[in-house]
Design a protein around this motif. Structure first.
Motif, PDB file in Angstrom:
ATOM      1  N   ASN A 153       0.852  -1.259  -0.128  1.00 37.33           N
ATOM      2  CA  ASN A 153       0.062  -0.111  -0.034  1.00 37.33           C
ATOM      3  C   ASN A 153       0.962   1.402  -0.092  1.00 37.33           C
ATOM      4  OD1 ASN A 153      -2.682  -1.299   0.207  1.00 37.33           O
ATOM      5  ND2 ASN A 153      -2.086  -1.805   2.265  1.00 37.33           N
ATOM      6  N   TRP A 154       2.232   1.227  -0.193  1.00 38.17           N
ATOM      7  CA  TRP A 154       3.080   2.318  -0.417  1.00 38.17           C
ATOM      8  C   TRP A 154       3.053   3.289  -1.505  1.00 38.17           C
ATOM      9  CZ3 TRP A 154       4.811   3.468   4.545  1.00 38.17           C
ATOM     10  CH2 TRP A 154       4.936   2.299   5.220  1.00 38.17           C
ATOM     11  N   ASN A 155       2.767   4.669  -1.308  1.00 33.76           N
ATOM     12  CA  ASN A 155       2.868   5.349  -2.343  1.00 33.76           C
ATOM     13  C   ASN A 155       3.800   6.322  -2.335  1.00 33.76           C
ATOM     14  OD1 ASN A 155       0.176   4.572  -3.321  1.00 33.76           O
ATOM     15  ND2 ASN A 155      -0.799   5.770  -1.584  1.00 33.76           N
ATOM     16  N   ARG A 156       4.578   6.683  -3.248  1.00 34.99           N
ATOM     17  CA  ARG A 156       5.639   7.639  -3.139  1.00 34.99           C
ATOM     18  C   ARG A 156       5.076   9.181  -3.074  1.00 34.99           C
ATOM     19  NH1 ARG A 156       7.459  11.411  -6.684  1.00 34.99           N
ATOM     20  NH2 ARG A 156       9.451  12.186  -6.633  1.00 34.99           N
ATOM     21  N   SER A 157       5.287   9.640  -1.967  1.00 34.93           N
ATOM     22  CA  SER A 157       4.931  11.131  -1.820  1.00 34.93           C
ATOM     23  C   SER A 157       5.674  12.100  -2.589  1.00 34.93           C
ATOM     24  CB  SER A 157       4.890  11.324  -0.365  1.00 34.93           C
ATOM     25  OG  SER A 157       4.826  12.985  -0.056  1.00 34.93           O
ATOM     26  N   LYS A 158       7.038  12.293  -2.300  1.00 31.05           N
ATOM     27  CA  LYS A 158       7.895  13.275  -3.035  1.00 31.05           C
ATOM     28  C   LYS A 158       9.304  12.743  -3.012  1.00 31.05           C
ATOM     29  CE  LYS A 158       8.044  17.142  -1.362  1.00 31.05           C
ATOM     30  NZ  LYS A 158       7.443  18.602  -0.833  1.00 31.05           N
ATOM     31  N   GLY A 159       9.871  13.536  -3.933  1.00 32.80           N
ATOM     32  CA  GLY A 159      11.419  13.306  -4.098  1.00 32.80           C
ATOM     33  C   GLY A 159      12.227  14.113  -3.148  1.00 32.80           C
ATOM     34  N   ILE A 160      13.647  13.744  -2.702  1.00 30.94           N
ATOM     35  CA  ILE A 160      14.161  14.589  -1.861  1.00 30.94           C
ATOM     36  C   ILE A 160      15.563  14.862  -2.392  1.00 30.94           C
ATOM     37  CG2 ILE A 160      15.249  14.739   0.536  1.00 30.94           C
ATOM     38  CD1 ILE A 160      13.387  12.600   1.414  1.00 30.94           C
ATOM     39  N   GLY A 161      16.062  16.082  -2.743  1.00 28.77           N
ATOM     40  CA  GLY A 161      17.184  16.615  -3.118  1.00 28.77           C
ATOM     41  C   GLY A 161      17.908  16.338  -4.642  1.00 28.77           C
ATOM     42  N   TRP A 162      16.998  16.159  -5.457  1.00 31.09           N
ATOM     43  CA  TRP A 162      17.323  15.697  -6.659  1.00 31.09           C
ATOM     44  C   TRP A 162      17.694  16.817  -7.520  1.00 31.09           C
ATOM     45  CZ3 TRP A 162      18.390  10.945  -8.165  1.00 31.09           C
ATOM     46  CH2 TRP A 162      17.860   9.773  -7.326  1.00 31.09           C
ATOM     47  N   ASP A 163      17.861  18.020  -6.881  1.00 33.05           N
ATOM     48  CA  ASP A 163      18.043  19.237  -7.852  1.00 33.05           C
ATOM     49  C   ASP A 163      19.625  19.896  -7.216  1.00 33.05           C
ATOM     50  OD1 ASP A 163      16.152  19.549  -9.428  1.00 33.05           O
ATOM     51  OD2 ASP A 163      14.910  20.686  -8.066  1.00 33.05           O
ATOM     52  N   SER A 164      19.929  19.040  -6.141  1.00 33.90           N
ATOM     53  CA  SER A 164      21.456  19.431  -5.545  1.00 33.90           C
ATOM     54  C   SER A 164      22.403  18.042  -5.759  1.00 33.90           C
ATOM     55  CB  SER A 164      21.445  19.466  -3.857  1.00 33.90           C
ATOM     56  OG  SER A 164      20.966  18.272  -3.501  1.00 33.90           O
ATOM     57  N   ASP A 165      23.642  18.276  -5.458  1.00 32.18           N
ATOM     58  CA  ASP A 165      24.793  17.318  -5.757  1.00 32.18           C
ATOM     59  C   ASP A 165      24.994  16.485  -4.332  1.00 32.18           C
ATOM     60  OD1 ASP A 165      26.119  19.500  -4.186  1.00 32.18           O
ATOM     61  OD2 ASP A 165      27.814  19.283  -5.278  1.00 32.18           O
ATOM     62  N   HIS A 170      13.561   9.538  -1.523  1.00 26.57           N
ATOM     63  CA  HIS A 170      12.334   9.505  -1.880  1.00 26.57           C
ATOM     64  C   HIS A 170      11.385   9.447  -0.515  1.00 26.57           C
ATOM     65  CE1 HIS A 170      12.333   9.826  -6.555  1.00 26.57           C
ATOM     66  NE2 HIS A 170      13.319   8.746  -6.201  1.00 26.57           N
ATOM     67  N   ILE A 171      10.318   9.835  -0.496  1.00 26.87           N
ATOM     68  CA  ILE A 171       9.536   9.850   0.685  1.00 26.87           C
ATOM     69  C   ILE A 171       8.375   8.743   0.282  1.00 26.87           C
ATOM     70  CG2 ILE A 171       8.064  10.733   2.592  1.00 26.87           C
ATOM     71  CD1 ILE A 171       9.508  13.293   1.940  1.00 26.87           C
ATOM     72  N   PHE A 172       8.327   7.869   0.996  1.00 23.86           N
ATOM     73  CA  PHE A 172       6.991   6.814   0.595  1.00 23.86           C
ATOM     74  C   PHE A 172       5.988   6.860   1.736  1.00 23.86           C
ATOM     75  CE2 PHE A 172      10.486   5.153  -1.619  1.00 23.86           C
ATOM     76  CZ  PHE A 172      10.073   4.890  -2.805  1.00 23.86           C
ATOM     77  N   ALA A 180       5.213   6.895   7.301  1.00 26.80           N
ATOM     78  CA  ALA A 180       6.202   7.383   6.346  1.00 26.80           C
ATOM     79  C   ALA A 180       7.603   6.882   6.411  1.00 26.80           C
ATOM     80  CB  ALA A 180       5.996   9.034   6.346  1.00 26.80           C
ATOM     81  N   VAL A 181       8.034   6.457   5.404  1.00 26.80           N
ATOM     82  CA  VAL A 181       9.238   5.936   5.207  1.00 26.80           C
ATOM     83  C   VAL A 181      10.132   7.089   4.542  1.00 26.80           C
ATOM     84  CG1 VAL A 181      11.123   4.304   4.442  1.00 26.80           C
ATOM     85  CG2 VAL A 181       8.460   3.616   5.338  1.00 26.80           C
ATOM     86  N   ILE A 182      11.389   7.455   4.994  1.00 26.57           N
ATOM     87  CA  ILE A 182      12.557   8.041   4.157  1.00 26.57           C
ATOM     88  C   ILE A 182      13.341   7.101   3.843  1.00 26.57           C
ATOM     89  CG2 ILE A 182      14.082   9.801   4.465  1.00 26.57           C
ATOM     90  CD1 ILE A 182      12.792  10.838   7.311  1.00 26.57           C
ATOM     91  N   ALA A 183      13.548   7.148   2.431  1.00 27.93           N
ATOM     92  CA  ALA A 183      14.252   6.229   1.753  1.00 27.93           C
ATOM     93  C   ALA A 183      15.323   7.052   0.975  1.00 27.93           C
ATOM     94  CB  ALA A 183      13.855   5.522   0.571  1.00 27.93           C
ATOM     95  N   LEU A 184      16.630   6.879   1.423  1.00 31.00           N
ATOM     96  CA  LEU A 184      18.003   7.658   1.077  1.00 31.00           C
ATOM     97  C   LEU A 184      18.870   6.918  -0.108  1.00 31.00           C
ATOM     98  CD1 LEU A 184      18.795   9.297   4.536  1.00 31.00           C
ATOM     99  CD2 LEU A 184      17.395  10.355   2.726  1.00 31.00           C
ATOM    100  N   LYS A 185      19.231   7.654  -1.005  1.00 27.48           N
ATOM    101  CA  LYS A 185      20.028   6.966  -1.696  1.00 27.48           C
ATOM    102  C   LYS A 185      21.632   6.905  -1.120  1.00 27.48           C
ATOM    103  CE  LYS A 185      22.605   9.650  -4.767  1.00 27.48           C
ATOM    104  NZ  LYS A 185      23.929   9.274  -4.434  1.00 27.48           N
ATOM    105  N   GLY A 186      22.158   5.582  -1.515  1.00 27.76           N
ATOM    106  CA  GLY A 186      23.517   5.459  -1.086  1.00 27.76           C
ATOM    107  C   GLY A 186      24.583   5.890  -1.984  1.00 27.76           C
ATOM    108  N   THR A 187      25.754   5.470  -1.819  1.00 26.53           N
ATOM    109  CA  THR A 187      26.568   5.910  -2.833  1.00 26.53           C
ATOM    110  C   THR A 187      26.672   5.561  -4.154  1.00 26.53           C
ATOM    111  OG1 THR A 187      28.329   5.378  -0.813  1.00 26.53           O
ATOM    112  CG2 THR A 187      29.339   5.434  -3.069  1.00 26.53           C
TER     113      THR A 187
END
Length: 410
Positions: A153-165, A170-172, A180-187
């Motif tokens: 039942n998880w929906n993506r809410s919005k992206g985080i930080g994709w306009d920065s380096d 993403h937030i689900f 709510a789940v904060i999913a962060l990108k690794g290396t």
């Protein structure tokens, strides 16, 4: 007489706060030019700053989740506020953890009414959902072919930080907004993704978090900080300040957490991620007491100790952090180091192996006859491993684990 007057004034201020529902931060700002905040007012501010989720909010954040710094005392500056603890930037040789000690002195944690809600880590479907979120955190566009369907039942809410380096993800959110789940990108490496513009900052944070002293052991790259003092001697205070500095990922990750908390104040907020993001997720959890379900994390326990984590308000990290990994992953197992290792040759000093919380390890070397390889560090490979097993790996707290035992920290 003066004491009576101050007590009466503080009482009026507190009544004004209750009637007008003003942010306690306003009162802190009022006194920020003073050398001392009245003790009664400080006590009220700290007590009133707890919400029902256990969040302690003294600093504020703008619409992007960035910190607005507040001077608390002339000699101390708050740069991050988290559930149950405040980290301070040392000024004039002030003790790093002084504010946290002050909070423990004045605040009774049993008054926060904080109840931690955790995911079902024994359920295979739940773990697969978290792993797919961690995988999708690497993908900018949810409509892209390499986006992995989360399921459930998880929906993506919005992206985080994709306009920065820097830090991204993403937030689900569960449809009823109960979680709510904060999913962060690794290396991201130069060859692992088309979005490789975070490569350099990812590498710097890797070498700061997972090396004994600034990544100095890797002669193929410059050290990422200047904390080295002499042979096998490194400055502890220097490492603490570097990890908590404005341009490093730990502080950015905390800002993201508070931003998500502002979006979903009633939700149970959990954190997930893979590799570097897995360790960042654990650090967020130890700062806030929220649950973290992570994958293929390098050992982050040494970095946590340098950040004075876990928080005194959430000391038992085994109750809310689960690190999933497998025995064929050299980064998770802490063996991807030394001059001949692929990590070293790629410019990474991955010298730690100890994890906070609990380790949930699939013994793929014994069960599947895998040989140790970076292939099994990839999140896609690890999702396949989870699917191959009938049940979720059992979870245990690691004992007798020690990182960088040859080094002295002064």
């Amino acid at each position: 007489m003066l004491t009576t007057w101050l007590s009466f004034k503080c009482l009026l201020i507190c009544l004004n706060l209750l009637l007008q529902r003003r942010d306690p931060l306003t009162l802190v700002q009022r006194y920020k030019s003073s050398s001392v905040i009245p003790v009664y007012l400080l006590y009220f501010i700290l007590r009133s700053s707890f919400d029902l989720n256990g969040a302690l909010a003294i600093s504020t954040f703008n619409d992007w989740g960035e910190f607005q710094q507040v001077k608390f005392f002339q000699t101390q500056e708050i740069y991050a506020s988290v559930d149950g603890s405040l980290l301070v930037k040392p000024m004039d040789d002030v003790e790093f953890h002084a504010i946290s000690d002050l909070i423990v002195k004045f605040v009774n944690v049993s008054d926060t009414n904080y109840v931690r809600k955790i995911p079902d880590v024994a359920d295979k479907t739940t773990i697969l959902s978290f792993a797919r979120m961690a995988a999708s955190a690497y993908v900018r566009d949810p409509t892209a072919e390499n986006w992995i369907d989360i399921g459930g039942n998880w929906n993506r809410s919005k992206g985080i930080g994709w306009d920065s380096d820097g830090i991204r993800g993403h937030i689900f959110v569960e449809p009823m907004r109960a979680a709510a789940v904060i999913a962060l990108k690794g290396t991201t490496t130069l060859i692992s993704s088309e979005d490789s513009d975070t490569y350099e900052r990812d590498r710097i944070n890797d070498n700061l978090l997972f090396s004994c002293c600034c990544g100095r052991s890797n002669v193929l790259q410059d050290p990422v900080c200047d904390c080295y003092e002499s042979t096998y001697t490194c400055s502890q205070s220097c490492l603490e300040n570097e990890l908590a500095s404005e341009d490093k990922y730990y502080r950015s990750a905390l800002a993201i957490y508070h931003y998500v908390l502002s979006l979903y104040p009633e939700a149970s907020i959990w954190v997930t991620g893979h590799s570097l993001a897995a360790s960042l997720g654990s650090l967020i959890a130890q700062s806030t007491g929220r649950a973290a379900v992570t994958f293929c994390a390098p050992g982050e326990k040494l970095a946590a100790s340098r950040l004075h984590l876990p928080s005194k308000f959430h000391p038992n990290s085994g109750d809310y952090i689960w690190h999933f990994g497998n025995t064929a992953d050299p980064i998770f197992m802490g063996t991807c180091n030394g001059p001949l290792s692929p990590c070293y040759l790629a410019g990474y000093s991955m010298e730690t192996q100890c994890h906070s919380g609990r380790e949930c390890i699939y013994d793929t070397v014994h069960d599947k006859d895998y040989s140790m390889s970076l292939i099994y560090h990839q999140i896609e490979s690890f999702i396949d491993i989870i699917e191959e097993y009938d049940s979720v790996a059992p979870c245990f707290e690691s004992v007798n684990c020690l990182d960088c035992y040859l080094w002295d920290y002064e």
